[in-house]
Design an enzyme around this catalytic site. Structure first.
Site, PDB file in Angstrom:
ATOM      1  N   GLY A  31     -23.386 -33.787   7.456  1.00  0.00           N
ATOM      2  CA  GLY A  31     -24.607 -34.517   7.136  1.00  0.00           C
ATOM      3  C   GLY A  31     -25.778 -34.125   8.012  1.00  0.00           C
ATOM      4  O   GLY A  31     -25.762 -33.105   8.691  1.00  0.00           O
ATOM      5  N   GLU A  35     -32.127 -27.102   5.703  1.00  0.00           N
ATOM      6  CA  GLU A  35     -32.188 -26.016   4.709  1.00  0.00           C
ATOM      7  C   GLU A  35     -30.933 -25.141   4.719  1.00  0.00           C
ATOM      8  O   GLU A  35     -30.571 -24.583   3.682  1.00  0.00           O
ATOM      9  CB  GLU A  35     -33.427 -25.144   4.940  1.00  0.00           C
ATOM     10  CG  GLU A  35     -34.710 -25.708   4.332  1.00  0.00           C
ATOM     11  CD  GLU A  35     -34.645 -25.839   2.798  1.00  0.00           C
ATOM     12  OE1 GLU A  35     -34.110 -24.931   2.132  1.00  0.00           O
ATOM     13  OE2 GLU A  35     -35.120 -26.864   2.276  1.00  0.00           O
ATOM     14  N   HIS A  37     -27.780 -26.143   5.170  1.00  0.00           N
ATOM     15  CA  HIS A  37     -26.816 -26.828   4.290  1.00  0.00           C
ATOM     16  C   HIS A  37     -27.231 -26.678   2.825  1.00  0.00           C
ATOM     17  O   HIS A  37     -26.398 -26.457   1.945  1.00  0.00           O
ATOM     18  CB  HIS A  37     -26.767 -28.330   4.594  1.00  0.00           C
ATOM     19  CG  HIS A  37     -26.312 -28.692   5.970  1.00  0.00           C
ATOM     20  ND1 HIS A  37     -27.129 -29.333   6.874  1.00  0.00           N
ATOM     21  CD2 HIS A  37     -25.121 -28.530   6.595  1.00  0.00           C
ATOM     22  CE1 HIS A  37     -26.460 -29.555   7.986  1.00  0.00           C
ATOM     23  NE2 HIS A  37     -25.236 -29.076   7.855  1.00  0.00           N
ATOM     24  N   ASP A 150     -21.407 -20.673  11.804  1.00  0.00           N
ATOM     25  CA  ASP A 150     -20.216 -21.024  12.584  1.00  0.00           C
ATOM     26  C   ASP A 150     -19.186 -19.920  12.344  1.00  0.00           C
ATOM     27  O   ASP A 150     -18.218 -20.107  11.604  1.00  0.00           O
ATOM     28  CB  ASP A 150     -19.696 -22.395  12.154  1.00  0.00           C
ATOM     29  CG  ASP A 150     -20.732 -23.477  12.403  1.00  0.00           C
ATOM     30  OD1 ASP A 150     -20.822 -23.949  13.536  1.00  0.00           O
ATOM     31  OD2 ASP A 150     -21.495 -23.817  11.473  1.00  0.00           O
ATOM     32  N   MET A 184     -30.947 -22.695  11.933  1.00  0.00           N
ATOM     33  CA  MET A 184     -31.049 -24.119  11.619  1.00  0.00           C
ATOM     34  C   MET A 184     -29.750 -24.809  12.008  1.00  0.00           C
ATOM     35  O   MET A 184     -28.659 -24.277  11.784  1.00  0.00           O
ATOM     36  CB  MET A 184     -31.325 -24.296  10.150  1.00  0.00           C
ATOM     37  CG  MET A 184     -32.655 -23.714   9.791  1.00  0.00           C
ATOM     38  SD  MET A 184     -33.247 -24.382   8.268  1.00  0.00           S
ATOM     39  CE  MET A 184     -34.827 -23.585   8.219  1.00  0.00           C
TER      40      MET A 184
HETATM   41  P1  AMP Z   1     -22.184 -28.846   9.789  1.00  0.00           P
HETATM   42  O1  AMP Z   1     -22.798 -30.001   9.078  1.00  0.00           O
HETATM   43  O2  AMP Z   1     -22.915 -28.418  11.012  1.00  0.00           O
HETATM   44  O3  AMP Z   1     -20.689 -29.009  10.011  1.00  0.00           O
HETATM   45  O4  AMP Z   1     -22.321 -27.610   8.803  1.00  0.00           O
HETATM   46  C1  AMP Z   1     -21.814 -27.657   7.500  1.00  0.00           C
HETATM   47  C2  AMP Z   1     -21.798 -26.264   6.927  1.00  0.00           C
HETATM   48  O5  AMP Z   1     -23.130 -25.758   6.901  1.00  0.00           O
HETATM   49  C3  AMP Z   1     -20.962 -25.289   7.773  1.00  0.00           C
HETATM   50  O6  AMP Z   1     -20.255 -24.420   6.887  1.00  0.00           O
HETATM   51  C4  AMP Z   1     -22.015 -24.556   8.544  1.00  0.00           C
HETATM   52  O7  AMP Z   1     -21.626 -23.252   8.949  1.00  0.00           O
HETATM   53  C5  AMP Z   1     -23.154 -24.491   7.536  1.00  0.00           C
HETATM   54  N1  AMP Z   1     -24.431 -24.273   8.224  1.00  0.00           N
HETATM   55  C6  AMP Z   1     -24.901 -24.949   9.304  1.00  0.00           C
HETATM   56  N2  AMP Z   1     -26.080 -24.426   9.699  1.00  0.00           N
HETATM   57  C7  AMP Z   1     -26.345 -23.391   8.860  1.00  0.00           C
HETATM   58  C8  AMP Z   1     -27.412 -22.440   8.760  1.00  0.00           C
HETATM   59  N3  AMP Z   1     -28.440 -22.443   9.592  1.00  0.00           N
HETATM   60  N4  AMP Z   1     -27.363 -21.518   7.758  1.00  0.00           N
HETATM   61  C9  AMP Z   1     -26.303 -21.502   6.904  1.00  0.00           C
HETATM   62  N5  AMP Z   1     -25.276 -22.366   6.948  1.00  0.00           N
HETATM   63  C10 AMP Z   1     -25.297 -23.293   7.910  1.00  0.00           C
END
Ligand code: AMP
Length: 286
Positions: A31, A35, A37, A150, A184
């Site tokens: 959550g 951008e 996500h 990640d 991001m």
């Molecule tokens: P998180 O909410 O941080 O667990 O991220 C959810 C998903 O979004 C994970 O697969 C992350 O690798 C991806 N994500 C987070 N930040 C970015 C970004 N800047 N660009 C692309 N994907 C992202």
């Protein structure tokens, strides 16, 4: 767009959609959507009939000293953004739904979790592998989307899917960046205004190392030293690691080979905020 809060209802919906011949794309998130996500949700929309986004801040991937309780949350805003980007359902389970009393099983992906993030955050990937396994069983997608942001996590998920025979394809989406190159991240809101102006050092460091590789540098320790020196030029930075490794298995040879795909991995604190980033480079053939 529908909000689904129980595993049972999520499974029923997925089974029904699959019976209708629909292909399900899944975007797991914690959550506080940005951008990055949304680019995953848009890609999922492009590649599947139905998009399910999960929003769940998973307690088991945070160590006791980490930021679980203060991790940013804004479900109302997330709902709007996810819907606009093309999500058909949000899976939004409670902690009790995901980890009811008596929960007693964890999933461990062994070798690829030993270094870098896994070394600095020893319980992190067990929590990630466990929650992703549960989310896969709740959502039952055909294809799941993860961010390159990640990087080590993408290797962990691919290994998990391969080893535990999940009938799910994994699609990796490139990292979305701010105009100064900062990746991001939901955690960027922790940065003060001044820290934010200095945080582009991470991206600039990755670019500097990439340029050195493209000019012919293959020695891992020299590439690492280039990254460490660049990061040390910014007094606000405290380095967790800055390392080049084989992009497929994270091995660390003395020297990389021509044509080898290398990942440059960085984890630093800017003030009190821990940020990670990475970049892929192919060692040139000359
Ligand atoms: P998180 O909410 O941080 O667990 O991220 C959810 C998903 O979004 C994970 O697969 C992350 O690798 C991806 N994500 C987070 N930040 C970015 C970004 N800047 N660009 C692309 N994907 C992202």
């Amino acid at each position: 767009m529908e909000i689904i809060k129980t595993v049972r209802e999520m499974q029923e919906i997925s089974i029904e959609q699959k019976q209708k011949g629909k292909n399900i794309g899944f975007v797991p998130t914690m959550g506080y959507l940005h951008e990055g996500h949304l680019s995953l949700i848009r890609k999922a929309k492009e590649m599947s009939d139905i998009v399910i986004t999960s929003i769940y801040v998973n307690p088991t991937q945070f160590a006791p000293n980490e930021d679980f309780s203060r991790y940013p949350r804004d479900f109302e805003r997330d709902k709007e953004l996810a819907e606009k980007a093309g999500s058909d359902f949000i899976f939004y389970p409670s902690d009790n739904e995901m980890y009811p009393n008596g929960f007693d099983t964890m999933v461990l992906v062994d070798t690829v979790t030993k270094k870098f993030e896994g070394e600095k955050r020893p319980t992190h990937f067990n929590g990630v592998a466990t929650v992703v396994t549960k989310l896969f069983n709740a959502v039952m997608p055909n294809i799941a989307f993860f961010g390159q942001k990640d990087y080590q996590q993408t290797l962990v998920i691919k290994k998990l899917v391969e080893d535990l025979l999940f009938p799910i394809s994994i699609y990796i989406v490139p990292t979305l960046r701010q105009s100064d190159g900062l990746a991001m991240s939901s955690r960027n809101v922790y940065l003060s205004t001044y820290e934010r102006t200095r945080a582009d050092i991470i991206y600039r460091t990755l670019i500097t190392a990439k340029e050195a590789i493209l000019k012919g540098e293959k020695r891992r320790k020299i590439i690492n030293a280039i990254m460490l020196n660049s990061l040390r030029s910014e007094p606000l930075v405290k380095i967790d690691y800055a390392s080049a490794a084989d992009a497929n298995d994270l091995s660390e040879p003395e020297e990389f080979n021509s044509g080898q795909l290398v990942v440059l991995l960085i984890a630093v604190y800017i003030g009190k905020t821990r940020l990670i980033d990475n970049m892929l480079v192919t060692i040139p053939q000359f």
